[in-house]
Motif scaffolding. Structure first.
Motif, PDB file in Angstrom:
ATOM      1  N   ASP A   1      15.526  -5.753  -9.111  1.00  0.00           N
ATOM      2  CA  ASP A   1      15.673  -7.143  -9.556  1.00  0.00           C
ATOM      3  C   ASP A   1      14.649  -8.045  -8.882  1.00  0.00           C
ATOM      4  O   ASP A   1      14.029  -8.894  -9.526  1.00  0.00           O
ATOM      5  N   ALA A   2      14.476  -7.869  -7.572  1.00  0.00           N
ATOM      6  CA  ALA A   2      13.533  -8.701  -6.836  1.00  0.00           C
ATOM      7  C   ALA A   2      12.103  -8.439  -7.293  1.00  0.00           C
ATOM      8  O   ALA A   2      11.306  -9.373  -7.473  1.00  0.00           O
ATOM      9  N   ILE A   3      11.759  -7.178  -7.507  1.00  0.00           N
ATOM     10  CA  ILE A   3      10.411  -6.820  -7.959  1.00  0.00           C
ATOM     11  C   ILE A   3      10.140  -7.432  -9.327  1.00  0.00           C
ATOM     12  O   ILE A   3       9.083  -8.036  -9.561  1.00  0.00           O
ATOM     13  N   CYS A   4      11.087  -7.287 -10.242  1.00  0.00           N
ATOM     14  CA  CYS A   4      10.876  -7.774 -11.606  1.00  0.00           C
ATOM     15  C   CYS A   4      10.889  -9.298 -11.682  1.00  0.00           C
ATOM     16  O   CYS A   4      10.129  -9.888 -12.459  1.00  0.00           O
ATOM     17  N   ALA A   5      11.728  -9.938 -10.878  1.00  0.00           N
ATOM     18  CA  ALA A   5      11.751 -11.402 -10.873  1.00  0.00           C
ATOM     19  C   ALA A   5      10.433 -11.965 -10.392  1.00  0.00           C
ATOM     20  O   ALA A   5       9.932 -12.970 -10.920  1.00  0.00           O
TER      21      ALA A   5
ATOM     22  N   GLU B   1      -3.149   0.612   1.077  1.00  0.00           N
ATOM     23  CA  GLU B   1      -3.863   0.478   2.345  1.00  0.00           C
ATOM     24  C   GLU B   1      -4.687  -0.799   2.406  1.00  0.00           C
ATOM     25  O   GLU B   1      -4.678  -1.506   3.423  1.00  0.00           O
ATOM     26  N   GLN B   2      -5.375  -1.120   1.313  1.00  0.00           N
ATOM     27  CA  GLN B   2      -6.349  -2.212   1.357  1.00  0.00           C
ATOM     28  C   GLN B   2      -5.862  -3.514   0.736  1.00  0.00           C
ATOM     29  O   GLN B   2      -6.494  -4.559   0.927  1.00  0.00           O
ATOM     30  N   ARG B   3      -4.787  -3.482  -0.024  1.00  0.00           N
ATOM     31  CA  ARG B   3      -4.219  -4.699  -0.599  1.00  0.00           C
ATOM     32  C   ARG B   3      -2.714  -4.735  -0.317  1.00  0.00           C
ATOM     33  O   ARG B   3      -1.887  -4.707  -1.224  1.00  0.00           O
ATOM     34  N   PRO B   4      -2.336  -4.806   0.965  1.00  0.00           N
ATOM     35  CA  PRO B   4      -0.917  -4.739   1.330  1.00  0.00           C
ATOM     36  C   PRO B   4      -0.114  -5.929   0.821  1.00  0.00           C
ATOM     37  O   PRO B   4       1.125  -5.866   0.777  1.00  0.00           O
ATOM     38  N   GLU B   5      -0.782  -7.006   0.425  1.00  0.00           N
ATOM     39  CA  GLU B   5      -0.070  -8.169  -0.093  1.00  0.00           C
ATOM     40  C   GLU B   5       0.429  -7.961  -1.521  1.00  0.00           C
ATOM     41  O   GLU B   5       1.272  -8.729  -2.013  1.00  0.00           O
ATOM     42  N   LEU B   6      -0.068  -6.926  -2.187  1.00  0.00           N
ATOM     43  CA  LEU B   6       0.372  -6.623  -3.550  1.00  0.00           C
ATOM     44  C   LEU B   6       1.557  -5.664  -3.518  1.00  0.00           C
ATOM     45  O   LEU B   6       1.742  -4.904  -2.565  1.00  0.00           O
ATOM     46  N   CYS B   7       2.356  -5.687  -4.566  1.00  0.00           N
ATOM     47  CA  CYS B   7       3.457  -4.740  -4.734  1.00  0.00           C
ATOM     48  C   CYS B   7       2.983  -3.671  -5.716  1.00  0.00           C
ATOM     49  O   CYS B   7       2.677  -3.974  -6.870  1.00  0.00           O
ATOM     50  N   ILE B   8       2.920  -2.428  -5.259  1.00  0.00           N
ATOM     51  CA  ILE B   8       2.308  -1.356  -6.032  1.00  0.00           C
ATOM     52  C   ILE B   8       3.363  -0.314  -6.410  1.00  0.00           C
ATOM     53  O   ILE B   8       3.980   0.318  -5.543  1.00  0.00           O
ATOM     54  N   GLY B   9       3.542  -0.131  -7.701  1.00  0.00           N
ATOM     55  CA  GLY B   9       4.440   0.889  -8.204  1.00  0.00           C
ATOM     56  C   GLY B   9       3.684   1.977  -8.926  1.00  0.00           C
ATOM     57  O   GLY B   9       2.493   1.848  -9.220  1.00  0.00           O
TER      58      GLY B   9
ATOM     59  N   GLY C   1      -5.332 -13.946 -11.206  1.00  0.00           N
ATOM     60  CA  GLY C   1      -4.649 -14.582 -12.328  1.00  0.00           C
ATOM     61  C   GLY C   1      -3.157 -14.745 -12.110  1.00  0.00           C
ATOM     62  O   GLY C   1      -2.454 -15.244 -12.988  1.00  0.00           O
ATOM     63  N   GLY C   2      -2.649 -14.303 -10.960  1.00  0.00           N
ATOM     64  CA  GLY C   2      -1.242 -14.484 -10.627  1.00  0.00           C
ATOM     65  C   GLY C   2      -0.383 -13.253 -10.759  1.00  0.00           C
ATOM     66  O   GLY C   2       0.806 -13.282 -10.446  1.00  0.00           O
ATOM     67  N   ILE C   3      -0.950 -12.137 -11.228  1.00  0.00           N
ATOM     68  CA  ILE C   3      -0.186 -10.903 -11.395  1.00  0.00           C
ATOM     69  C   ILE C   3      -0.396 -10.045 -10.161  1.00  0.00           C
ATOM     70  O   ILE C   3      -1.474  -9.475  -9.966  1.00  0.00           O
ATOM     71  N   ARG C   4       0.625  -9.950  -9.325  1.00  0.00           N
ATOM     72  CA  ARG C   4       0.485  -9.279  -8.033  1.00  0.00           C
ATOM     73  C   ARG C   4       1.427  -8.082  -7.879  1.00  0.00           C
ATOM     74  O   ARG C   4       1.493  -7.484  -6.803  1.00  0.00           O
ATOM     75  N   THR C   5       2.161  -7.761  -8.933  1.00  0.00           N
ATOM     76  CA  THR C   5       2.976  -6.549  -8.957  1.00  0.00           C
ATOM     77  C   THR C   5       2.380  -5.637 -10.011  1.00  0.00           C
ATOM     78  O   THR C   5       2.312  -6.001 -11.189  1.00  0.00           O
ATOM     79  N   LEU C   6       1.924  -4.466  -9.587  1.00  0.00           N
ATOM     80  CA  LEU C   6       1.133  -3.607 -10.460  1.00  0.00           C
ATOM     81  C   LEU C   6       1.799  -2.245 -10.631  1.00  0.00           C
ATOM     82  O   LEU C   6       2.238  -1.624  -9.661  1.00  0.00           O
ATOM     83  N   GLU C   7       1.870  -1.791 -11.872  1.00  0.00           N
ATOM     84  CA  GLU C   7       2.349  -0.441 -12.169  1.00  0.00           C
ATOM     85  C   GLU C   7       1.136   0.432 -12.458  1.00  0.00           C
ATOM     86  O   GLU C   7       0.523   0.330 -13.522  1.00  0.00           O
ATOM     87  N   VAL C   8       0.775   1.272 -11.516  1.00  0.00           N
ATOM     88  CA  VAL C   8      -0.376   2.164 -11.667  1.00  0.00           C
ATOM     89  C   VAL C   8       0.120   3.494 -12.218  1.00  0.00           C
ATOM     90  O   VAL C   8       0.923   4.180 -11.580  1.00  0.00           O
ATOM     91  N   THR C   9      -0.348   3.862 -13.397  1.00  0.00           N
ATOM     92  CA  THR C   9       0.154   5.068 -14.043  1.00  0.00           C
ATOM     93  C   THR C   9      -0.560   6.319 -13.535  1.00  0.00           C
ATOM     94  O   THR C   9      -1.668   6.262 -12.997  1.00  0.00           O
TER      95      THR C   9
END
Length: 224
Positions: free
Chosen positions: A21-25, A74-82, A51-59
């Protein structure tokens, strides 16, 4: 075994639901990213973030998926990486080792659902039918990706699911675009959407990072 050596208890399914929920919100849009060239990993992530998109789903649809997750963690710890397009337990274990903060699957198997229960990484399983929802529900899952959303009934299907599954929420992915995203987000049981329209392959190939940044900002503005 000493106290320090004892394994820590897993998060409960309710705790993992709260994490999703927190990730998606925070995300509102999960960009479904396939990395074709290793050199694109950081500039693409930076363009989306600008552009404001900081939660990324890497396939894992390309050979660079795992590497991209490792590099970004490692290099962009401020982003949320799935990690997305996780198809089996082996892939699940690999993305966990790479540092993925959440996992998304296109569908379900008993084994992949069990992997999600047994891990502290929150899993967003892909479904397209009520029976699949019920299979996940029995194990404590309350958040699902509807995929492919438009082909599987889109807005009408999600509305219908709201009747028997009142505590379930969805991330529709597949066919979501600027023309219909507001229709999805107007539904109470939609928490975010997955999309690719801000990731035109020609922009990435040509390094048109400003275009991706502009499109990302425009995409988020659709939610205002």
């Amino acid at each position: 075994m000493t106290t320090l050596e004892r394994p820590q208890p897993l998060l409960s399914m309710a705790e993992k639901t709260a994490r999703i929920d927190a990730i998606c919100a925070a995300a509102r849009i999960l960009p479904v990213i396939t990395i074709a060239r290793e050199q694109d990993i950081l500039p693409l992530a930076d363009a989306l973030a600008a552009g404001g998109i900081r939660t990324l789903e890497v396939t894992l649809r390309s050979q660079h998926g795992l590497k991209a997750i490792e590099v970004l963690r490692e290099q962009r710890p401020e982003l949320c990486i799935g990690a997305g397009t996780v198809l089996d337990r082996g892939m699940f274990n690999a993305v966990q080792a790479a540092g993925a903060q959440f996992v998304v699957t296109p569908g379900i198997t008993a084994d992949i659902l069990a992997a999600g229960v047994e891990s502290d990484i929150a899993l967003l399983p892909g479904i397209s039918t009520p029976s699949e929802i019920m299979q996940g529900y029995a194990l404590g899952y309350r958040r699902f990706k509807l995929f492919p959303a438009e082909i599987s009934g889109g807005v009408a299907a999600i509305k219908a699911f709201g009747g028997p599954f009142g505590d379930i929420r969805f991330c529709p992915t597949g066919g979501v675009n600027p023309g219909n995203v507001r229709n999805y987000m107007a539904l109470n049981n939609v928490m975010c959407v997955g999309g690719t329209w801000m990731l035109d392959s020609s922009w990435i190939k040509n390094g048109d990072w400003n275009r991706i940044t502009e499109c990302s900002a425009e995409a988020l503005a659709l939610f205002d």
